[in-house]
Enzyme design. Structure first.
Site, mmCIF file in Angstrom:
data_model
loop_
_atom_site.group_PDB
_atom_site.id
_atom_site.type_symbol
_atom_site.label_atom_id
_atom_site.label_comp_id
_atom_site.label_asym_id
_atom_site.label_seq_id
_atom_site.Cartn_x
_atom_site.Cartn_y
_atom_site.Cartn_z
ATOM 1 C CG HIS A 33 12.765 -7.267 0.137
ATOM 2 N ND1 HIS A 33 11.215 -7.546 0.551
ATOM 3 C CD2 HIS A 33 13.039 -6.020 1.187
ATOM 4 C CE1 HIS A 33 10.572 -6.383 1.396
ATOM 5 N NE2 HIS A 33 11.697 -5.572 1.511
ATOM 6 C CD GLU A 34 16.426 -4.190 1.048
ATOM 7 O OE1 GLU A 34 15.986 -2.925 0.745
ATOM 8 O OE2 GLU A 34 15.868 -4.444 2.260
ATOM 9 C CG HIS A 81 12.207 -1.900 -1.034
ATOM 10 N ND1 HIS A 81 10.874 -1.461 -0.946
ATOM 11 C CD2 HIS A 81 12.461 -2.540 -0.170
ATOM 12 C CE1 HIS A 81 10.475 -1.943 0.026
ATOM 13 N NE2 HIS A 81 11.438 -2.543 0.780
ATOM 14 C CD GLU A 99 9.317 -3.294 3.541
ATOM 15 O OE1 GLU A 99 10.079 -4.478 3.516
ATOM 16 O OE2 GLU A 99 10.066 -2.258 3.356
#
Length: 325
Positions: free
Chosen positions: A146-147, A150, A217
């Site tokens: 997930h990071e 980003h 997100e």
């Protein structure tokens, strides 16, 4: 990018929805800033807002990730520390086509948290001691993916742009409410529509910024599970984080529920909404990929060992007249 384990049509629908939300929210924030600048100072205000925006974006691109990491007392991890996570992060960076592997940092905190800073060329991902200790490797892999998403999507730059635009909007609002009456006297005639904009524009800009954060997100969730091919790993991590965030008083007086928080005031979407979207990605999938194409490290099932000594719960020490750990 699509993954064989995920429903391609659902992926494309999510991508289109997230891209549209981002474009509308960034466009709305920029339009609001332009309206405020023009209504307060006219063409000069527009020029000033553009200059301030350019300076803000330039400073964001030059800011080193170390400045933010130092605020959290984060330290970089060597190759011999948490080698499983180091290996996972290298695989994720390769799958995301990042020019450099993000530097893994450790934050000595009991909270369960992780965050990313920097650009595609110079980035870092920080994990807290509580996260390393309290989650399985599969769950942490979902969070790292997930990071990484980003960073790959440039979300830090997008959110920085929205923050700069919102700050300029707030500045113009303050100039309009305080500066104009001082310069031109209290007898200046401000239309009701203009007064309404001056008062509520910063709030509207803040809500647009929160909406943009939620949209990014969702996008990071989608791209993260595309990197791993394992939506359930991130689902498990989100569920664990949601359970952890339930406060002691909520568990005591509201068992099985939480104090409701308005969706408009959240930086992250509701966990149940994120989980529903993630599980929808595998709906209708028939063929399963070969095991080597998936990033599901299940070798470590239990919690990780802590990197810092155990911190005891606070106790009242009457002899010292205070609460100590």
């Amino acid at each position: 990018m699509t993954h064989a384990n995920l429903n391609p049509e659902t992926q494309r629908n999510h991508n289109r929805r997230n891209a549209l939300h981002t474009a509308l929210l960034i466009g709305g924030t920029g339009l609001l800033m332009g309206l405020m600048a023009y209504s307060v100072l006219g063409v000069l205000g527009l020029i000033g807002a553009a200059v301030f925006g350019a300076i803000g974006l330039a400073s964001l691109s030059r800011m080193s990730p170390k400045l933010i990491l130092n605020l959290y007392k984060a330290r970089p991890l060597g190759d011999n520390e948490l080698p499983e996570l180091q290996q996972v992060l290298r695989q994720l960076a390769k799958r995301a086509d990042l020019p450099a592997v993000p530097q893994l940092h450790y934050v000595p905190s009991r909270m369960l948290n992780a965050f990313a800073v920097g650009t595609r060329q110079d980035s870092a991902i920080a994990v807290t001691d509580g996260l390393v200790r309290g989650m399985t490797l599969r769950q942490i892999t979902g969070i790292l993916a997930h990071e990484t998403a980003h960073i790959a999507n440039g979300d830090l730059k997008v959110m920085g742009l929205a923050d700069v635009l919102n700050r300029i909007t707030s500045l113009m609002s303050m100039i309009g409410l305080i500066g104009v009456p001082i310069v031109f006297g209290t007898g200046v005639d401000i239309p009701y529509v203009g007064l309404f904009m001056l008062i509520f524009a910063p709030t509207i800009g803040g809500l647009l910024q929160l909406g943009l954060s939620r949209a990014r997100e969702y996008d990071a969730d989608l791209d993260g599970v595309t990197l791993t091919g394992d939506p359930e790993g991130l689902v498990e991590a989100l569920s664990a984080l949601e359970n952890y965030q339930r406060g002691v008083w909520e568990g005591m007086f509201l068992p099985g529920s939480r104090v409701p928080q308005p969706s408009l005031l959240r930086t992250h979407p509701k966990t149940e909404d994120r989980i529903a979207r993630l599980r929808a990605l595998t709906t209708g999938t028939v063929a399963q990929p070969a095991s080597e194409t998936r990033l599901r490290p299940d070798t470590l099932r239990g919690p990780h060992p802590s990197l810092v000594p155990h911190v005891s719960n606070p106790r009242i020490r009457w002899a010292r007249f205070g609460i100590y750990f």
